[in-house]
Design a protein around this motif. Structure first.
Motif, short mmCIF file in Angstrom:
data_model
loop_
_atom_site.label_atom_id
_atom_site.label_comp_id
_atom_site.label_asym_id
_atom_site.label_seq_id
_atom_site.Cartn_x
_atom_site.Cartn_y
_atom_site.Cartn_z
N TYR A 96 -0.79 -7.46 11.54
CA TYR A 96 -0.63 -6.00 10.85
C TYR A 96 0.45 -6.33 9.69
N LYS A 97 0.48 -5.81 8.64
CA LYS A 97 1.27 -5.81 7.63
C LYS A 97 1.46 -4.32 7.06
N SER A 98 2.72 -3.91 6.91
CA SER A 98 2.91 -2.40 6.57
C SER A 98 2.29 -2.16 5.34
N ASN A 99 1.92 -0.95 5.01
CA ASN A 99 1.34 -0.47 3.49
C ASN A 99 2.37 -0.71 2.59
N SER A 100 2.11 -1.85 2.03
CA SER A 100 3.30 -2.26 1.02
C SER A 100 3.19 -1.25 -0.33
N THR A 101 2.03 -0.87 -0.58
CA THR A 101 1.82 -0.01 -1.77
C THR A 101 2.45 1.44 -1.89
N LEU A 102 2.56 2.09 -0.48
CA LEU A 102 3.53 3.30 -0.31
C LEU A 102 4.92 2.91 -0.27
N GLN A 103 5.29 1.76 0.28
CA GLN A 103 6.49 1.36 0.80
C GLN A 103 7.01 0.97 -1.02
N LYS A 104 6.41 0.45 -1.69
CA LYS A 104 6.71 0.02 -2.90
C LYS A 104 7.22 1.31 -3.84
N ARG A 105 6.35 2.42 -3.54
CA ARG A 105 6.48 3.76 -3.99
C ARG A 105 7.89 4.18 -3.69
N LEU A 106 8.03 4.26 -2.58
CA LEU A 106 9.34 4.80 -1.97
C LEU A 106 10.50 4.09 -2.61
N VAL A 107 10.49 2.82 -2.70
CA VAL A 107 11.75 2.11 -3.40
C VAL A 107 11.73 2.46 -4.79
N ASN A 108 10.53 2.69 -5.50
CA ASN A 108 10.74 3.02 -6.86
C ASN A 108 11.18 4.34 -7.18
#
Length: 368
Positions: A32-44
């Motif tokens: 399993y890998k965290s949904n990196s796309t949404l996580q990157k959105r949150l960082v941005n």
């Protein structure tokens, strides 16, 4: 013969004792890998400002309620400011029973529909889960001990596994118009350092709480759920120990959060937010995770006409959070945002225009 019977009885008792002393095991799901796309959105988003959200904000408000099938995203906040919130929160309580409506009488069909609509517009969805007590059949606020039995009692564990299966089906059903999974935030077992929920402090051991969280996430992964970011959200923390006592570990948490209301006055609220976000910031930097004020609200909204610009915005400006979510507008004697002609509605218009407050149109225009 009697001696043989005694041996069988003793062996059976020992077997039962052993079965109740070990937690129920679950095979780990696919890698399993965290949904990196949404996580990157949150960082941005955090690099630009913070997304503003509300619980149930598009499902109902003061003196209005959407029926199933409505294709209009209404909102008290939109009625005041002209803009929809960037984040909408919904609760999954009662989904565990296969119910049609959640505990706030919002249908899951409408929740699913609005999740798709908000996602299509570029917004973000966060789900809390006020699950009923699996032992007593009472609500989340029924503090009959349950966590230990979920982990160690086969009958209660089987019931809980069914609950997770129903959650899994719901998460996996969230698809956009291109049949792609919609990424959402999942915030289960929140405010665990308080004592008011069956999973809270004093109603289970810290160790069992951690096992419950890990077990829940592993079961979701085993069912193939890969479109959620998990948010760990204690209530107002007195110190870092309130975080560390319950933290399930970096492999099981994607976003760090905290729930803070101004129950003890605005000045205490400001200090609590500053102190708590400092803890989250340090933890987030160490583990490379975004953090947020996952639930908040002014319990004296009708008395504070400038709460938005004089209390909330100053304490969140440059704080590094990805979002702030205020609680629901249920009725005129229970609301946490604003609505037309409410005492703070004019101040809210000013708040929305602050540079770091990001509403749904801001996420689209700034490509966040």
């Amino acid at each position: 013969m009697k001696d043989f019977v005694k041996v069988v009885i003793i062996f059976s008792m020992l077997s039962l004792s052993c079965s109740l002393s070990r937690p129920i095991k679950v095979m780990e799901g696919k890698k399993y890998k965290s949904n990196s796309t949404l996580q990157k959105r949150l960082v941005n988003i955090a690099d630009t400002g913070f997304a503003f959200g509300q619980q149930d904000g598009t499902a109902y408000g003061v003196n209005w309620y959407l029926n199933d099938g409505s294709n209009t995203l209404n909102s008290d906040i939109k009625k005041v400011s002209g803009e929809l919130p960037a984040m909408i929160g919904f609760d999954l309580g009662h989904l565990e029973h296969g119910g049609i409506y959640n505990l706030d009488t919002v249908s899951f069909a409408l929740i699913k529909q609005q999740t798709i609509e908000v996602d299509q517009l570029g917004g973000i969805i966060s789900f809390s889960w006020h699950a009923d007590n699996p032992v007593s059949q009472g609500s989340s606020w029924d503090t009959t001990p349950a966590v230990h039995k979920i982990l160690y009692d086969k009958k209660i564990n089987a019931k809980f596994n069914l609950w997770i299966e129903r959650l899994s089906r719901f998460f996996k059903s969230l698809k956009d118009e291109n049949n792609q999974s919609i990424s959402v935030i999942f915030r289960p077992f929140h405010e665990m350092n308080g004592s008011w929920f069956w999973w809270g402090r004093g109603n289970c051991t810290n160790e069992d709480y951690v096992k419950l969280w890990q077990y829940t996430i592993e079961r979701l992964r085993q069912h193939g759920v890969n479109n959620i970011l998990t948010s760990f959200s204690p209530n107002t923390m007195n110190d870092i120990k309130d975080f560390e006592d319950f933290y399930p570990g970096d492999d099981y948490v994607d976003v760090l959060g905290v729930d803070i209301y101004n129950h003890n006055g605005n000045q205490n609220f400001i200090k609590s937010v500053e102190d708590n976000l400092s803890i989250l910031r340090a933890k987030g930097e160490k583990s490379n995770k975004p953090f947020a004020l996952t639930e908040t609200g002014n319990v004296n909204m009708g008395k504070d006409s400038r709460w938005w610009t004089e209390i909330l915005y100053p304490v969140l400006e440059d704080s590094g959070i990805s979002w702030v979510l205020v609680w629901r507008n249920a009725r005129k004697d229970h609301y946490f945002a604003t609505f037309p002609n409410e005492n703070s509605s004019e101040d809210f218009k000013t708040f929305v225009n602050k540079s770091q407050v990001l509403m749904l149109p801001d996420l689209r225009s700034k490509k966040l």
